[in-house]
Design a protein around this motif. Structure first.
Motif, PDB file in Angstrom:
ATOM      1  N   ALA A 291      -4.408  49.937  25.554  1.00 35.71           N
ATOM      2  CA  ALA A 291      -4.766  48.437  25.152  1.00 35.71           C
ATOM      3  C   ALA A 291      -3.692  48.062  23.993  1.00 35.71           C
ATOM      4  CB  ALA A 291      -6.285  48.961  24.601  1.00 35.71           C
ATOM      5  N   THR A 301     -13.279  50.803  28.073  1.00 36.98           N
ATOM      6  CA  THR A 301     -12.200  49.632  28.414  1.00 36.98           C
ATOM      7  C   THR A 301     -10.870  50.226  28.689  1.00 36.98           C
ATOM      8  OG1 THR A 301     -13.594  47.758  27.459  1.00 36.98           O
ATOM      9  CG2 THR A 301     -11.395  47.666  27.300  1.00 36.98           C
ATOM     10  N   VAL A 304      -5.923  46.717  28.619  1.00 37.04           N
ATOM     11  CA  VAL A 304      -6.377  45.309  28.115  1.00 37.04           C
ATOM     12  C   VAL A 304      -5.349  44.892  26.883  1.00 37.04           C
ATOM     13  CG1 VAL A 304      -8.724  45.322  28.887  1.00 37.04           C
ATOM     14  CG2 VAL A 304      -8.159  46.399  26.930  1.00 37.04           C
ATOM     15  N   ILE A 307      -8.139  41.056  22.438  1.00 34.67           N
ATOM     16  CA  ILE A 307      -9.582  40.999  22.829  1.00 34.67           C
ATOM     17  C   ILE A 307     -10.399  41.095  21.659  1.00 34.67           C
ATOM     18  CG2 ILE A 307     -11.521  41.900  23.964  1.00 34.67           C
ATOM     19  CD1 ILE A 307      -9.771  42.734  26.211  1.00 34.67           C
ATOM     20  N   CYS A 310     -15.534  43.558  23.470  1.00 32.34           N
ATOM     21  CA  CYS A 310     -15.829  43.634  24.838  1.00 32.34           C
ATOM     22  C   CYS A 310     -16.259  44.893  24.978  1.00 32.34           C
ATOM     23  CB  CYS A 310     -14.397  43.570  25.618  1.00 32.34           C
ATOM     24  SG  CYS A 310     -13.240  44.705  25.282  1.00 32.34           S
ATOM     25  N   CYS A 313     -14.449  46.739  30.071  1.00 34.36           N
ATOM     26  CA  CYS A 313     -13.489  45.657  30.751  1.00 34.36           C
ATOM     27  C   CYS A 313     -12.267  46.517  31.211  1.00 34.36           C
ATOM     28  CB  CYS A 313     -13.177  44.577  29.775  1.00 34.36           C
ATOM     29  SG  CYS A 313     -14.703  43.531  29.438  1.00 34.36           S
ATOM     30  N   GLU A 314     -11.422  45.937  32.096  1.00 32.61           N
ATOM     31  CA  GLU A 314     -10.338  46.295  32.604  1.00 32.61           C
ATOM     32  C   GLU A 314      -9.373  45.215  33.048  1.00 32.61           C
ATOM     33  OE1 GLU A 314     -11.217  49.199  35.294  1.00 32.61           O
ATOM     34  OE2 GLU A 314     -11.811  47.874  36.935  1.00 32.61           O
ATOM     35  N   SER A 316      -7.507  42.632  31.785  1.00 29.64           N
ATOM     36  CA  SER A 316      -8.311  41.779  31.058  1.00 29.64           C
ATOM     37  C   SER A 316      -7.588  41.329  29.756  1.00 29.64           C
ATOM     38  CB  SER A 316      -9.482  41.919  31.027  1.00 29.64           C
ATOM     39  OG  SER A 316     -10.237  41.794  32.191  1.00 29.64           O
ATOM     40  N   SER A 317      -7.433  39.866  29.531  1.00 26.45           N
ATOM     41  CA  SER A 317      -7.000  39.790  28.111  1.00 26.45           C
ATOM     42  C   SER A 317      -7.458  38.352  27.573  1.00 26.45           C
ATOM     43  CB  SER A 317      -5.453  39.510  28.256  1.00 26.45           C
ATOM     44  OG  SER A 317      -5.165  38.368  29.070  1.00 26.45           O
ATOM     45  N   HIS A 329      -9.334  36.649  32.098  1.00 26.14           N
ATOM     46  CA  HIS A 329      -8.367  36.092  31.130  1.00 26.14           C
ATOM     47  C   HIS A 329      -8.877  34.795  30.662  1.00 26.14           C
ATOM     48  CE1 HIS A 329      -5.504  39.133  32.610  1.00 26.14           C
ATOM     49  NE2 HIS A 329      -5.837  38.639  33.841  1.00 26.14           N
TER      50      HIS A 329
END
Length: 534
Positions: A291, A301, A304, A307, A310, A313-314, A316-317, A329
């Motif tokens: 991350a 998570t 990522v 963020i 959150c 989550c994975e 993702s941004s 995203h």
């Protein structure tokens, strides 16, 4: 790789991890630095400012983060989750003659918004971004608490008041960054302890007054051990207690500080991290892996970056308050699962959305309109090409790959979390596209028997009965500051979400820390700190 931020004008570095992440996600690198990107996200997070208004469906009086005068449709929790409306009926055709953000802004103002993010709670109407609260009042961004008041980021706690970031605690008052503790007041960074007053960085202790950096100690004042009888006798003298507290402020600067609050981590930089690995410039998170610039992620998570709030989550941004997101995203306020989506607002249990607001259990939708899988995929490609050519409202960059502009936030800048970490005056906020809440004179009357007046900002506030009972039980004077100013005071006790390079004050090794080099505290690397306190 160096870039120049188009908002603040400062230079910033793109890390290899970040570059590879965006290549894998097929997204362009942002034109803004990490701080300006965080500021932009936090403008969409109003946690604490609540307004009275009516539900636009059933008409009952409700509390909401949306001011009555803003042009949004707002439903109460029961109506929003009910079956009397369908977000699909607000569907729009994509118009290639107009910017994308202009179109989703139009949709956003039509689709009903949820008055508060508060689920599975009882007798906790004054809670937001919260879940499973019981008898809680003005508690924000917190879960599974009971009989708690005026607190933020607290979990699994009971009868705590005016606290910030506490976990599994009971009967805490004015405490910051504490866990598994009982009946502690005015303390910070204390864990597995009970009966502490005015303590800093104490663990496994009980019955301490004005102590710092102690481990497994009891009946101590200013780090000096006393018998149980001596300890309580000294604290009977109010003048002596006042003298001790003045010395305590000096003691805190002399006791070594650990360069960062990091536990069971590997290859990380940041602060308040637990069980994380390969996480850089991350804060207030645990169980976080691979991350970059992630804050407030309480578990599960992976892979990522950028963020603000959150969990689980994975890939993702650019998320704000999202749970169970996969390959998402630029998504806001989704708490029951969302995947393979971009530019989505308050959509739950969905996948394959682009520019949608308030959908539930849908897939392959654009601006809330349903498409076949094939048509959806073709149209998304065309929209992205269109967004590359259209500009953000401030003209800084193309729309594609950038988060929602500040001008799209439903909230006033000075009532959002952005103003807590990036305070601005009205003119600067408006120049960035933000809205500004003017002072309401009705909230600044002279104090009466029922209404108090804050000694700092002058705003009126009340004392509720459970709060008064707490003060009487522990012989605490009534607060002279309003809840908002007390919150600001707690935030100031914590270090900023920023890292500096400095040297350990013991061995000279280089460290990355949230203590700026000019600060007067003694800051040690982990090895030197452990030798000192254990």
């Amino acid at each position: 790789m160096e870039k120049i931020c188009k908002q603040c004008g400062g230079s910033f570095e793109i890390l290899d991890f970040e570059k590879k992440f965006y290549e894998k996600a097929m997204l362009p690198l942002s034109c803004l630095c990490s701080d300006c990107r965080e500021q932009r996200r936090l403008v969409f997070r109003n946690e604490r400012c609540l307004y009275g208004r009516t539900c636009d469906l059933c008409g009952k009086n409700i509390l909401s983060t949306y001011a009555p005068e803003v042009p949004y449709t707002v439903y109460c929790n029961e109506c929003w989750w009910g079956d009397k409306w369908d977000a699909e009926k607000y569907a729009q055709e994509f118009d290639f003659s107009r910017p994308f953000f202009e179109q989703i802004d139009e949709l956003w103002k039509k689709v009903p918004q949820l008055n508060l993010v508060n689920s599975k709670s009882q007798n906790s109407d004054y809670a937001n971004f919260s879940e499973q609260e019981h008898n809680c009042y003005l508690v924000f961004a917190s879960n599974r608490n009971e009989d708690c008041y005026y607190s933020e980021y607290i979990w699994d706690s009971k009868k705590c008041m005016d606290c910030l970031n506490v976990k599994k605690c009971q009967l805490l008052f004015m405490c910051v960054d504490c866990s598994e503790s009982y009946e502690c007041f005015y303390s910070q960074n204390c864990h597995n302890s009970h009966s502490l007053r005015y303590c800093y960085d104490c663990k496994g202790c009980h019955d301490l007054f004005a102590c710092a950096g102690l481990r497994n100690k009891s009946y101590s004042i200013l780090n000096k051990q006393y018998s149980k009888e001596e300890y309580f006798k000294i604290l009977e003298n109010e003048d002596e207690k006042s003298r001790i507290l003045k010395e305590y402020e000096l003691l805190k600067t002399k006791v070594p500080r650990l360069y960062a609050n990091i536990l069971n981590c590997e290859d990380v930089t940041g602060d308040y991290l637990n069980s994380c690995s390969r996480a850089h410039l991350c804060f207030n998170s645990f169980d976080l892996q691979d991350a970059f610039f992630v804050e407030n992620s309480p578990g599960g998570t992976r892979d990522v970056c950028h963020i603000s709030g959150c969990t689980h989550c994975e890939l993702s941004s650019e998320l704000v308050s999202v749970a169970y997101g996969h390959n998402c995203h630029f998504v806001l306020y989704s708490h029951t699962g969302i995947s393979d989506s971009k530019y989505s607002v308050l959509s739950t249990s969905c996948s394959d959305l682009f520019g949608c607001v308030g959908l539930r259990n849908k897939k392959y939708c654009i601006l809330n309109k349903q498409y076949s899988k094939e048509d959806y995929e073709k149209l998304v490609v065309k929209i992205i090409e269109h967004m590359k050519k259209t500009r953000l409202p401030d003209g800084q960059a193309g729309e594609w790959g950038e988060f929602f502009p500040i001008s799209l936030s439903p909230f006033y800048y000075n009532e959002t979390v952005a103003n807590e970490y990036y305070p601005l005056d009205k003119s600067v906020a408006e120049k960035l596209g933000g809205k500004w809440k003017e002072k309401e004179e009705r909230e600044y009357r002279e104090a009466t028997k029922e209404i108090l007046k804050c000694d700092d900002c002058g705003k009126n506030y009340k004392i509720v009965k459970p709060e008064l009972d707490f003060y009487k039980n522990f012989k605490i004077s009534l607060p002279k500051l309003c809840p908002g100013c007390r919150h600001v005071g707690r935030l100031k006790l914590r270090n900023p979400k920023k890292l500096w390079t400095r040297k350990c004050d013991k061995c000279g090794v280089e460290i990355k820390t949230s203590y700026a080099p000019e600060r007067k505290e003694k800051v040690y690397c982990e090895e030197c700190y452990l030798k000192e306190v254990y």
